[in-house]
Enzyme design. Structure first.
Site, PDB file in Angstrom:
ATOM      1  CG  ASP A 177     -10.270  -0.509   5.593  1.00  0.00           C
ATOM      2  OD1 ASP A 177     -10.532  -0.885   6.741  1.00  0.00           O
ATOM      3  OD2 ASP A 177      -9.161   0.011   5.313  1.00  0.00           O
ATOM      4  CG  ASP A 214      -7.738   2.531   0.897  1.00  0.00           C
ATOM      5  OD1 ASP A 214      -8.862   3.044   1.035  1.00  0.00           O
ATOM      6  OD2 ASP A 214      -7.114   1.984   1.838  1.00  0.00           O
ATOM      7  CE  LYS A 265      -3.814   4.047   2.153  1.00  0.00           C
ATOM      8  NZ  LYS A 265      -4.997   3.449   2.792  1.00  0.00           N
ATOM      9  CE  LYS A 298      -7.005  -1.991   7.169  1.00  0.00           C
ATOM     10  NZ  LYS A 298      -7.091  -0.509   7.156  1.00  0.00           N
ATOM     11  CE  LYS A 329      -4.671   0.158   0.586  1.00  0.00           C
ATOM     12  NZ  LYS A 329      -5.336  -0.605   1.668  1.00  0.00           N
ATOM     13  N   GLY A 341      -3.913  -3.917   6.567  1.00  0.00           N
ATOM     14  CA  GLY A 341      -2.897  -3.613   7.571  1.00  0.00           C
ATOM     15  C   GLY A 341      -3.092  -2.224   8.130  1.00  0.00           C
ATOM     16  CB  SER A 354      -0.884  -0.021   1.248  1.00  0.00           C
ATOM     17  OG  SER A 354      -1.571   1.202   1.389  1.00  0.00           O
ATOM     18  CD  GLU A 367      -8.831  -0.679   1.183  1.00  0.00           C
ATOM     19  OE1 GLU A 367      -7.921  -0.993   0.378  1.00  0.00           O
ATOM     20  OE2 GLU A 367      -8.672  -0.710   2.414  1.00  0.00           O
TER      21      GLU A 367
HETATM   22  O1  OSB Z   1      -6.921   2.128   4.808  1.00  0.00           O
HETATM   23  O2  OSB Z   1      -5.877   0.328   4.570  1.00  0.00           O
HETATM   24  C1  OSB Z   1      -5.930   1.458   5.042  1.00  0.00           C
HETATM   25  C2  OSB Z   1      -2.645   2.329   6.818  1.00  0.00           C
HETATM   26  C3  OSB Z   1      -3.128   3.044   7.897  1.00  0.00           C
HETATM   27  C4  OSB Z   1      -4.480   3.270   7.997  1.00  0.00           C
HETATM   28  C5  OSB Z   1      -5.354   2.770   7.040  1.00  0.00           C
HETATM   29  C6  OSB Z   1      -4.894   2.026   5.972  1.00  0.00           C
HETATM   30  C7  OSB Z   1      -3.505   1.840   5.841  1.00  0.00           C
HETATM   31  C8  OSB Z   1      -2.887   1.164   4.710  1.00  0.00           C
HETATM   32  C9  OSB Z   1      -1.509   0.563   4.905  1.00  0.00           C
HETATM   33  O3  OSB Z   1      -3.378   1.130   3.604  1.00  0.00           O
HETATM   34  C10 OSB Z   1      -1.552  -0.890   5.159  1.00  0.00           C
HETATM   35  C11 OSB Z   1      -0.216  -1.393   5.654  1.00  0.00           C
HETATM   36  O4  OSB Z   1       0.726  -1.423   4.871  1.00  0.00           O
HETATM   37  O5  OSB Z   1      -0.123  -1.771   6.827  1.00  0.00           O
HETATM   38 MG    MG Z   2      -8.164   0.957   3.596  1.00  0.00          MG
END
Ligand code: OSB
Ligand code: MG
Length: 369
Positions: free
Chosen positions: A239, A189, A164, A263, A162, A291, A136, A214
């Protein structure tokens, strides 16, 4: 009986190798809470990856400490459980605070697995020897910086990327990504950065052949997402909106999404995560493990749960070296050149927690005897 005679709450601040920016902000370091339980000379570890502020969820590391100290640990002390699956019923009277509950339940699972000398994945009924790893990647200052990072992680073998997105960092960025990497398994996401007013805009995401988008809409919503999913070809993955197996059942029944990001911390622990996994399997909906920038402790828990058969898509369970210069576990979580992580075969989490490294990053500690 799982009756810890000592329980430590360790509040850590871990500097990230590279800042992580989402639609709700940028962080240079991650705050997290490790839960350490000790019984009969064995130690079990869990993690509440709540971060410093209530921006992803309403919980923070400090609310986790408070709820554990004042409510969850006293409940466990008064009513010891013989199996971690009993935590759900024991903690039912405490509403919400799922990350606080999850950290404690994870520690009890690790303790039980170490006591039985079995890997945690085996206790969960996992059948995978290796799991597929995705990464991510956050919002960057320049598109060129993101393209360089994506190239780097593809070269390291990661099985999907992924990115953001948020208003102003979406269509043009995805267009550049698709130009440079036409065939990479790609998803986006939004962390709730849009509303239904953006419907026409969001429909333009269909042009980028994304595996899924997402959490585009509000963080508790499943009604507007249903409307959006009906209008979009790209599968929606939820999520933030999914806090339990029941939430997943309702969202799938409504058609609010086609995929769910699981999660353990968000849903209150491993038992609820397994239940959610089963609901999705029955509905034929794929799941993957999300995560929250966990330390090696939470990451090892994510590896274990990802071994369940329904986790058919690469998750956000990346290697330790994607986050930290030095993780708190040994060996570090390693992504092989083929983009997979081995599910450990040793007892419990299957990684050793290096207490001297935990101590180095601890900013506050509470011991509850
Ligand atoms: O939305 O999935 C999410 C990290 C912090 C808060 C929300 C998210 C995330 C990530 C990173 O997308 C996931 C990771 O690499 O741990
Ligand atoms: Mg997410």
């Amino acid at each position: 009986m799982l009756r810890p005679h000592r329980l430590d709450l360790l509040h850590l601040r871990l500097p990230l190798l590279h800042f992580f920016e989402t639609s709700f902000g940028r962080v240079d370091a991650q705050e997290t809470l490790l839960v350490r339980v000790e019984a009969d000379g064995l130690v079990g570890w869990g993690e509440c990856p709540a971060s410093a502020g209530p921006f992803y969820s309403s919980e923070t590391v400090v609310t986790c400490r408070y709820v554990l100290r004042e409510f969850l640990v006293p409940l466990l002390r008064a009513h010891p459980v013989s199996d971690p699956t009993e935590c759900g019923a024991l903690f039912r009277g405490v509403r919400g605070h799922r990350m606080a509950k999850a950290g404690l339940e994870m520690a009890l699972w690790d303790l039980r697995a170490r006591r039985e000398g079995r890997p945690l994945s085996a206790l969960y009924g996992g059948n995978r020897k290796r799991i597929e790893s995705g990464v991510s990647l956050g919002i960057e200052d320049r598109v060129e910086d993101l393209l360089a990072r994506v190239g780097e992680f593809i070269a390291r073998g990661y099985r999907r990327i992924k990115v953001k997105i948020k208003p102003g960092w979406d269509l043009a960025v995805l267009e550049s990504l698709r130009e440079r990497f036409p065939d990479v398994p790609l998803m986006a996401d939004a962390n709730s950065a849009y509303t239904l007013d953006d419907l026409a805009h969001l429909k333009r995401l269909d042009a980028f052949r994304l595996m899924m988008v997402e959490q585009p809409l509000a963080y508790e919503d499943i009604v507007d997402h249903r409307r959006l999913q009906a209008e979009m070809a790209t599968p929606i993955c939820l999520d933030e909106s999914i806090h339990s197996a029941d939430d997943a059942r309702r969202a799938l029944e409504l058609g609010s999404c086609r995929i769910i990001n699981i999660k353990q911390a968000r849903v209150g622990g491993p038992t609820e995560a397994r239940r959610l996994h089963d609901v999705c399997a029955r509905a034929g909906a794929p799941v993957w493990c999300g995560g929250l920038l966990e330390s090696g402790v939470g990451r090892a828990h994510n590896v274990a749960i990802s071994s369940l058969p329904g986790f058919t898509l690469p998750g956000d369970v990346s290697g330790s070296d994607r986050y930290w210069k030095e993780d708190v576990v040994e060996p570090p979580v390693l992504v092989a050149p083929d983009g997979t992580i081995q599910v450990p075969t040793g007892p419990g989490l299957g990684y050793e927690v290096v207490e001297e490294r935990v101590a180095r990053w601890t900013v506050a500690k509470e011991t509850l005897e």
